[in-house]
Scaffold this active site. Structure first.
Site, short mmCIF file in Angstrom:
data_model
loop_
_atom_site.label_atom_id
_atom_site.label_comp_id
_atom_site.label_asym_id
_atom_site.label_seq_id
_atom_site.Cartn_x
_atom_site.Cartn_y
_atom_site.Cartn_z
N ASP A 24 0.88 -1.25 0.13
CA ASP A 24 -0.13 -0.02 -0.03
C ASP A 24 0.92 1.21 0.04
O ASP A 24 0.75 2.16 1.01
CB ASP A 24 -1.01 0.15 1.19
CG ASP A 24 -1.67 -1.09 1.44
OD1 ASP A 24 -2.06 -1.90 0.31
OD2 ASP A 24 -2.00 -1.77 2.37
N GLU A 183 -10.96 0.41 -3.99
CA GLU A 183 -10.50 0.93 -2.73
C GLU A 183 -9.22 1.71 -3.14
O GLU A 183 -8.92 2.02 -4.31
CB GLU A 183 -9.83 -0.24 -1.84
CG GLU A 183 -9.18 -1.30 -2.49
CD GLU A 183 -9.01 -2.41 -1.74
OE1 GLU A 183 -9.32 -2.74 -0.76
OE2 GLU A 183 -8.32 -3.70 -2.51
#
Length: 513
Positions: A24, A183
């Protein structure tokens, strides 16, 4: 070296730029310097901050979460904790906004004037009832937090960053293209357009990058007609699960994406022992849309040598992490013993928050060795994926004899192998080797990499077992992290003398097994 996104320059960038458990990624440029942060889930300190001036050589300069009160992870279940931070810079202040999942914290914003820290205690933003928050300022300077919400797509809310209060009700921004789990949103302004970059397809093999654009940071947004604009699903490309991209513009007018991916191994290339890592994609712009190119891995097979002599090092560097607590709470430097001493709490490593100290594994091949003193306790070397997926070399000393037990836990099911050694200067070792593609008669060998557990003294050595690493890989453990390797204490005091990472897998000199 000047930063450019030409093919030649891109080939010079390491791929991945941050190997091992670094998912991420989010990146920002400030005054010609690049800063990058990644997720840490249940580990502390949380959110490493990496610095680079050329996008090639990265140094970890600190961590955002360096005090337990900033996150309170002690009771957070796996795979909760620190998910998907975003780093931004505005008017001399650095901002990191993040979801701390399943902890009661929710969305938290940290600030600092120096990315190396210290960072603030954090401001909670209750209106962000979701994950993967992004921070951007609209045309009029209003702070907008864009986030993912399960079942609702991508939402956005205007926020007062001083107290975390909402200035409006959260509203839906984009639902993506219909793929699983939209997302990881990030919003950027480029010219007259605002771009919304998201991940879709789940963080497994279906992962990809999709993009939309609009004339305002508040939307509406229209998706690219060829979304997803980057994915490697259903291919044999050596990098899989690519997605969760963040973007930075480069001086030549092009851009660079940092994004997560995995490097699967084995005959079927089904298992990723290192977890999700940080890669880059070269981006050119055509007709107002990005065109991304992901180059294959070019990392060396084995790691660069690393060693720490705990007798000489009174402080731990930023790369050491512990499970749900800070390294300073699991042990201390003891100049009398010449060791970093871990204090056991009669806890097994199958319990969350057990005393351990580790580092990310960054390469598919190599050896990690731990010099350890167990004359006053029980513990040893630990390879951890979660509290139910781990491998340990546990040692005790009784009447001049050293008993070593290899323990392997797979979803809580444990197996053990034991050996007894004599001598002094106990070292525990784990070898990682890539999975062989072929066996006898060219038959395929299924499974993952190979993990070999060994122990040695100055007079003896023993090979305790070899394990199939598929069972301690990202696809099996579903813990969102990668392998972390280090030390732990079960009871008493365990002295850590030295810790070495080496690309050398040579056999033990001439010692008899």
């Amino acid at each position: 070296m000047s930063v450019s996104s030409t093919d030649a320059q891109q080939h010079r960038l390491p791929q991945p730029i941050l190997p091992g458990f670094n998912p991420d990624p989010s990146i920002v440029e400030a005054n010609g310097v690049y800063y990058l942060v990644t997720s840490t889930f249940e580990y502390l300190p949380g959110i490493p901050v990496y610095r680079s001036t050329d996008l090639s050589n990265w140094e970890q300069v600190g961590n955002v979460i360096t005090r337990e009160a900033q996150a309170n992870l002690r009771q957070t279940p796996t795979p909760g904790g620190v998910w998907a931070p975003t780093i931004r810079h505005r008017n001399g202040v650095f901002y990191v906004i993040v979801s701390i999942m399943f902890s009661g914290h929710g969305c938290v914003l940290y600030t600092a004037t120096d990315p190396a820290g210290p960072w603030s205690d954090g401001v909670r933003i209750p209106s962000v009832d979701g994950l993967d928050p992004d921070l951007v300022w609209s045309e009029d300077g209003t702070a907008l937090v864009t986030f993912a919400s399960w079942g609702k797509g991508i939402l956005q809310v205007a926020v007062d960053l001083h107290d975390g209060s909402a200035l409006e009700e959260p509203r839906q921004l984009w639902s993506g293209t219909g793929l699983l789990t939209p997302e990881g949103p990030h919003i950027y302004q480029r010219g007259d357009w605002w771009y919304l970059l998201i991940a879709e397809g789940g963080t497994e093999r279906g992962h990809g990058v999709s993009i939309a654009r609009g004339r305002s940071a508040r939307g509406p947004f229209e998706g690219h007609p060829e979304n997803p604009v980057l994915t490697k699903r259903s291919t044999d490309y050596p990098i899989q699960n690519v997605g969760h991209a963040d973007m930075v513009d480069l001086p030549d007018g092009s851009s660079l994406w940092v994004l997560l991916g995995v490097r699967p191994v084995g005959f079927t290339r089904a298992f990723s022992p290192l977890g999700r890592e940080t890669f880059t994609a070269q981006v050119h712009w055509e007709n107002g849309w990005p065109q991304a190119r992901l180059l294959p891995p070019n990392q060396a097979e084995g790691p660069a040598a690393f060693t720490i002599d705990f007798a000489q090092s009174t402080e731990l560097d930023h790369g050491w992490i512990s499970d749900r607590r800070l390294p300073a709470t699991v042990g201390r430097h003891d100049p009398v013993q010449g060791a970093f001493v871990l204090s056991g709490e009669h806890n097994d490593v199958s319990l969350a928050g057990a005393p351990m100290l580790g580092r990310r594994i960054t390469h598919h091949k190599g050896r990690v060795s731990l010099g350890v003193n167990v004359s006053r306790g029980c513990g040893g070397l630990l390879v951890r994926c979660s509290e139910v997926h781990w491998i340990a070399l546990e040692a005790t000393e009784t009447a001049g004899k050293i008993n070593v037990t290899a323990r392997a836990s797979l979803a809580g099911i444990q197996s053990t192998w034991s050996a007894e050694l004599q001598g002094e200067n106990l070292e525990l070792h784990v070898n990682f080797t890539p999975a062989p593609a072929r066996g006898a008669n060219a038959a395929p060998i299924v499974g993952g990499d190979r993990i070999t557990l060994l122990a040695s003294t100055d007079t003896e050595h023993a090979v305790l077992t070899e394990l199939d690493g598929r069972y301690w890989s990202f696809e099996t453990t579903e813990s969102f992290t990668g392998r972390v390797i280090g030390a732990y204490a079960r009871t008493g005091e365990v002295g850590l003398l030295h810790y070495t990472v080496s690309p050398d897998l040579a056999d033990f000199d001439s010692k008899e097994s």
